[in-house]
Write a protein that holds these residues in place. Structure first.
Motif, PDB file in Angstrom:
ATOM      1  N   ASP A  40      13.373  32.402  11.089  1.00  0.00           N
ATOM      2  CA  ASP A  40      14.744  31.914  11.042  1.00  0.00           C
ATOM      3  C   ASP A  40      14.885  30.979   9.842  1.00  0.00           C
ATOM      4  N   PHE A  41      16.112  30.505   9.608  1.00  0.00           N
ATOM      5  CA  PHE A  41      16.363  29.576   8.510  1.00  0.00           C
ATOM      6  C   PHE A  41      15.812  28.186   8.855  1.00  0.00           C
ATOM      7  N   CYS A  42      15.567  27.392   7.831  1.00  0.00           N
ATOM      8  CA  CYS A  42      15.018  26.049   8.014  1.00  0.00           C
ATOM      9  C   CYS A  42      16.064  25.103   8.584  1.00  0.00           C
ATOM     10  N   HIS A  43      15.636  24.275   9.542  1.00  0.00           N
ATOM     11  CA  HIS A  43      16.517  23.248  10.101  1.00  0.00           C
ATOM     12  C   HIS A  43      16.078  21.870   9.589  1.00  0.00           C
ATOM     13  N   LEU A  44      16.753  20.838  10.074  1.00  0.00           N
ATOM     14  CA  LEU A  44      16.477  19.484   9.577  1.00  0.00           C
ATOM     15  C   LEU A  44      15.040  19.044   9.842  1.00  0.00           C
ATOM     16  N   GLY A  45      14.453  19.507  10.935  1.00  0.00           N
ATOM     17  CA  GLY A  45      13.055  19.170  11.192  1.00  0.00           C
ATOM     18  C   GLY A  45      12.139  19.709  10.114  1.00  0.00           C
ATOM     19  N   HIS A  46      12.404  20.952   9.680  1.00  0.00           N
ATOM     20  CA  HIS A  46      11.622  21.513   8.571  1.00  0.00           C
ATOM     21  C   HIS A  46      11.862  20.712   7.293  1.00  0.00           C
ATOM     22  N   ALA A  47      13.127  20.347   7.061  1.00  0.00           N
ATOM     23  CA  ALA A  47      13.455  19.574   5.855  1.00  0.00           C
ATOM     24  C   ALA A  47      12.690  18.261   5.836  1.00  0.00           C
ATOM     25  N   GLU A 104      14.548  28.506  -1.340  1.00  0.00           N
ATOM     26  CA  GLU A 104      15.847  28.033  -1.837  1.00  0.00           C
ATOM     27  C   GLU A 104      16.148  26.636  -1.301  1.00  0.00           C
ATOM     28  N   ASP A 105      15.910  26.424  -0.013  1.00  0.00           N
ATOM     29  CA  ASP A 105      16.147  25.109   0.578  1.00  0.00           C
ATOM     30  C   ASP A 105      15.221  24.063  -0.031  1.00  0.00           C
ATOM     31  N   GLU A 106      13.983  24.452  -0.261  1.00  0.00           N
ATOM     32  CA  GLU A 106      12.988  23.550  -0.834  1.00  0.00           C
ATOM     33  C   GLU A 106      13.428  23.067  -2.219  1.00  0.00           C
ATOM     34  N   VAL A 107      13.899  23.995  -3.029  1.00  0.00           N
ATOM     35  CA  VAL A 107      14.373  23.630  -4.372  1.00  0.00           C
ATOM     36  C   VAL A 107      15.586  22.714  -4.278  1.00  0.00           C
ATOM     37  N   PHE A 279      20.644  21.834  16.964  1.00  0.00           N
ATOM     38  CA  PHE A 279      19.906  21.774  15.704  1.00  0.00           C
ATOM     39  C   PHE A 279      20.853  22.057  14.529  1.00  0.00           C
ATOM     40  N   ARG A 280      20.489  21.550  13.348  1.00  0.00           N
ATOM     41  CA  ARG A 280      21.298  21.703  12.143  1.00  0.00           C
ATOM     42  C   ARG A 280      20.473  22.425  11.080  1.00  0.00           C
ATOM     43  N   LEU A 281      21.032  23.495  10.537  1.00  0.00           N
ATOM     44  CA  LEU A 281      20.361  24.235   9.483  1.00  0.00           C
ATOM     45  C   LEU A 281      20.589  23.544   8.140  1.00  0.00           C
ATOM     46  N   VAL A 282      19.557  23.536   7.321  1.00  0.00           N
ATOM     47  CA  VAL A 282      19.656  22.924   5.996  1.00  0.00           C
ATOM     48  C   VAL A 282      20.763  23.587   5.193  1.00  0.00           C
ATOM     49  N   ARG A 283      20.821  24.913   5.220  1.00  0.00           N
ATOM     50  CA  ARG A 283      21.786  25.618   4.368  1.00  0.00           C
ATOM     51  C   ARG A 283      23.221  25.415   4.823  1.00  0.00           C
ATOM     52  N   VAL A 293      21.425  14.225  -1.524  1.00  0.00           N
ATOM     53  CA  VAL A 293      21.890  13.329  -0.467  1.00  0.00           C
ATOM     54  C   VAL A 293      21.072  13.537   0.803  1.00  0.00           C
ATOM     55  N   LEU A 294      20.774  14.792   1.151  1.00  0.00           N
ATOM     56  CA  LEU A 294      19.935  15.050   2.317  1.00  0.00           C
ATOM     57  C   LEU A 294      18.546  14.439   2.137  1.00  0.00           C
ATOM     58  N   ARG A 295      17.993  14.590   0.952  1.00  0.00           N
ATOM     59  CA  ARG A 295      16.673  13.993   0.681  1.00  0.00           C
ATOM     60  C   ARG A 295      16.737  12.472   0.810  1.00  0.00           C
ATOM     61  N   PHE A 296      17.757  11.862   0.231  1.00  0.00           N
ATOM     62  CA  PHE A 296      17.926  10.413   0.285  1.00  0.00           C
ATOM     63  C   PHE A 296      18.083   9.949   1.736  1.00  0.00           C
ATOM     64  N   PHE A 297      18.837  10.707   2.520  1.00  0.00           N
ATOM     65  CA  PHE A 297      19.014  10.415   3.939  1.00  0.00           C
ATOM     66  C   PHE A 297      17.664  10.406   4.666  1.00  0.00           C
ATOM     67  N   ILE A 298      16.822  11.386   4.392  1.00  0.00           N
ATOM     68  CA  ILE A 298      15.506  11.460   5.031  1.00  0.00           C
ATOM     69  C   ILE A 298      14.627  10.292   4.599  1.00  0.00           C
ATOM     70  N   LEU A 299      14.675   9.929   3.319  1.00  0.00           N
ATOM     71  CA  LEU A 299      13.844   8.846   2.799  1.00  0.00           C
ATOM     72  C   LEU A 299      14.255   7.480   3.342  1.00  0.00           C
ATOM     73  N   ASN A 300      15.483   7.377   3.848  1.00  0.00           N
ATOM     74  CA  ASN A 300      15.970   6.090   4.354  1.00  0.00           C
ATOM     75  C   ASN A 300      15.296   5.674   5.649  1.00  0.00           C
ATOM     76  N   SER A 301      14.582   6.582   6.286  1.00  0.00           N
ATOM     77  CA  SER A 301      13.804   6.244   7.484  1.00  0.00           C
ATOM     78  C   SER A 301      12.320   6.384   7.165  1.00  0.00           C
ATOM     79  N   HIS A 302      11.504   5.494   7.703  1.00  0.00           N
ATOM     80  CA  HIS A 302      10.066   5.651   7.525  1.00  0.00           C
ATOM     81  C   HIS A 302       9.632   6.956   8.167  1.00  0.00           C
TER      82      HIS A 302
END
Length: 471
Positions: A40-47, A104-107, A279-283, A293-302
């Motif tokens: 399946d497509f990647c979700h936020l946990g995969h991200a 694609e999501d990774e890039v 669940f929320r899909l990255v795409r 912005v998604l990356r920055f959001f993830i980095l805002n939490s340890h």
């Protein structure tokens, strides 16, 4: 590694505490991360897994270490077989489609590709060798029906990673219909082929590998019997990683020196899960917020803390990243400035060396941005500080775009020509001293999420905290 930088400490899941990073070979790091099961497509946990360990790798490399980053792909599994059957699609076609989507999501998330990305189907031979070794050493058995099981009680250290005793585990274990285990705790290393399923030849008949044996074989093939860091999501700690340890050490491999696990993702304070349908899909999120912005959001939490997802928190992440990019706008090529006594670099490295504490590292970037803005407002040189901000941002995988592109929201599908037409009309109204019309045009743009900034060089624009949009 520079002597002036603090030693790196990692919270080791096996020990339950922070330990100094201990390397098998000085100057080199081997890291294995459990990757995606591609049905399946990647979700936020995969991200979160992608961004967390991409940031770990970036920082280790920034410290001058030679990093071999391995993240596997599980392309044979019960879920994959079921999904392919449901869709009437071949396994190779299904898995390749989702592998392409994952890349694609990774890039989009700004992640560097792993050094090695092994696929399970390409390492069945190594898995069979490992299973045969476990049978010879008395850690595995074949009941005669084509299956092979790991005998959990043959490995006294089982449960150490998850902190569970064999008695506790036994109370909740059971034998599923069709299984021929000696003990409910035992798990499958090899599964006999069922009609219509993909199969490989083995000493026990046609079949396919169990899920857990895949990572033991692929990590050993790519990094050897002893490597530095094994990572993955907290959901894999038991039973997957516990089983990997039993398999690898049972076969005579020392295995991983350190274990790292990132925390769960929650949706509006509730655990994200497909069973709950939350669940929320990255795409699905990328067209709205963009990958940075998604990356920055993830980095805002340890990385070890729960990550709570909400629209409000994503908007806050967009606003925070906007503040950093705003400090980098209109950067002169060279204003003659030199980097003053640098307190930001040591503070940044102090945060990152302390178990990759990205929220504290981001706080350093915000302090640096405030100093840049102060100097800009005071007419003082600031280019050297801005370059420092971009340099430290690169370690986190952010702030590498042209500020104008980010601030204008070029990934949001907005109509740049329409915006610039309104800005030109406003400029004409101001020249004609028709200030009511100029104010109306500014308000019209603000209602579409576009903020104007008038300066000596003219009017610039950027998106506000929300997505914005145009007619």
């Amino acid at each position: 590694m520079s002597e002036s930088l603090p030693p790196i400490h990692i919270h080791d899941s096996m020990e339950g505490r922070k330990l100094p990073l201990s390397l098998v070979q000085p100057g080199k790091v081997g890291i294995y991360v459990c990757g995606m099961t591609v049905y399946d497509f990647c979700h936020l946990g995969h991200a979160r897994v992608m961004v967390t360990f991409d940031t770990v790798v970036r920082y280790l490399r920034a410290r001058g270490l030679e990093v071999t980053y391995v993240r596997n792909i599980t392309d044979i599994d019960d879920k994959i077989i079921r999904r392919a059957a449901e869709r009437g699609e071949g396994l190779d076609s299904l898995t390749q489609r989702f592998i392409d989507a994952m890349h694609e999501d990774e890039v989009a998330l700004g992640c560097i590709a792993p050094t090695v990305e092994p696929r399970a189907t390409q390492h069945v031979g190594q898995m069979l060798e490992l299973i045969e070794t476990l049978v010879r050493r008395g850690h595995a058995y074949a009941p005669g029906n084509g299956d092979v099981y790991y005998a959990v009680r043959s490995f006294p250290a089982y449960g150490r990673l998850s902190g569970r005793s064999l008695e506790e585990l036994h109370s909740g274990a059971r034998v599923e219909p069709g299984e021929d285990k000696r003990d409910p705790l035992d798990f499958a290393l090899w599964k006999a082929a069922k009609p219509g399923e993909p199969a490989w030849d083995s000493p026990w008949g046609p079949g396919r590998p169990g899920w857990h044996i895949e990572c033991s074989a692929m990590s050993q093939e790519t990094l050897g019997c002893r490597f530095d860091i094994h990572g993955g999501g907290a959901d894999l700690l038991f039973p997957h990683h516990e089983n990997e340890i039993a398999q690898s050490q049972g076969a005579g491999c020392a295995f991983a020196q350190h274990w790292m696990h990132n925390g769960f993702v929650r949706i509006d304070e509730e655990k994200m899960s497909k069973s709950l349908g939350n669940f929320r899909l990255v795409r699905d999120l990328l067209p709205i917020y963009g990958g940075e912005v998604l990356r920055f959001f993830i980095l805002n939490s340890h990385y070890r803390s729960p990550l709570n997802f909400s629209e409000k928190l994503l908007e806050q992440a967009r606003s925070g990243l906007t503040r950093l990019y705003t400090a980098l706008r209109e950067l002169p090529d060279d204003d003659g400035s030199i980097l003053p006594e640098d307190s930001w670099g040591p503070r940044f490295h102090s945060a990152m060396a302390d178990d990759f504490h990205t929220p504290e590292a981001l706080a350093v970037l915000f302090d640096l941005a405030r100093e840049i803005n102060r100097r800009r407002d005071a007419g003082e040189p600031f280019a050297a500080l801005a370059r420092r901000l971009r340099e430290l941002g690169a370690v986190l995988g952010i702030l590498q775009r042209r500020p104008e592109d980010f601030l204008r929201g070029d990934a949001a599908g907005i109509d740049v020509d329409w915006i610039e037409g309104r800005i030109a009309a406003r400029a004409a109204a101001r020249r004609e001293r028709n200030f009511a019309e100029a104010d109306r045009l500014r308000k019209e743009l603000e209602e579409c999420g576009i903020l104007l900034e008038d300066g000596p060089g003219g009017t610039t624009w950027r998106q506000a905290g929300g997505r914005g949009g145009v007619a």
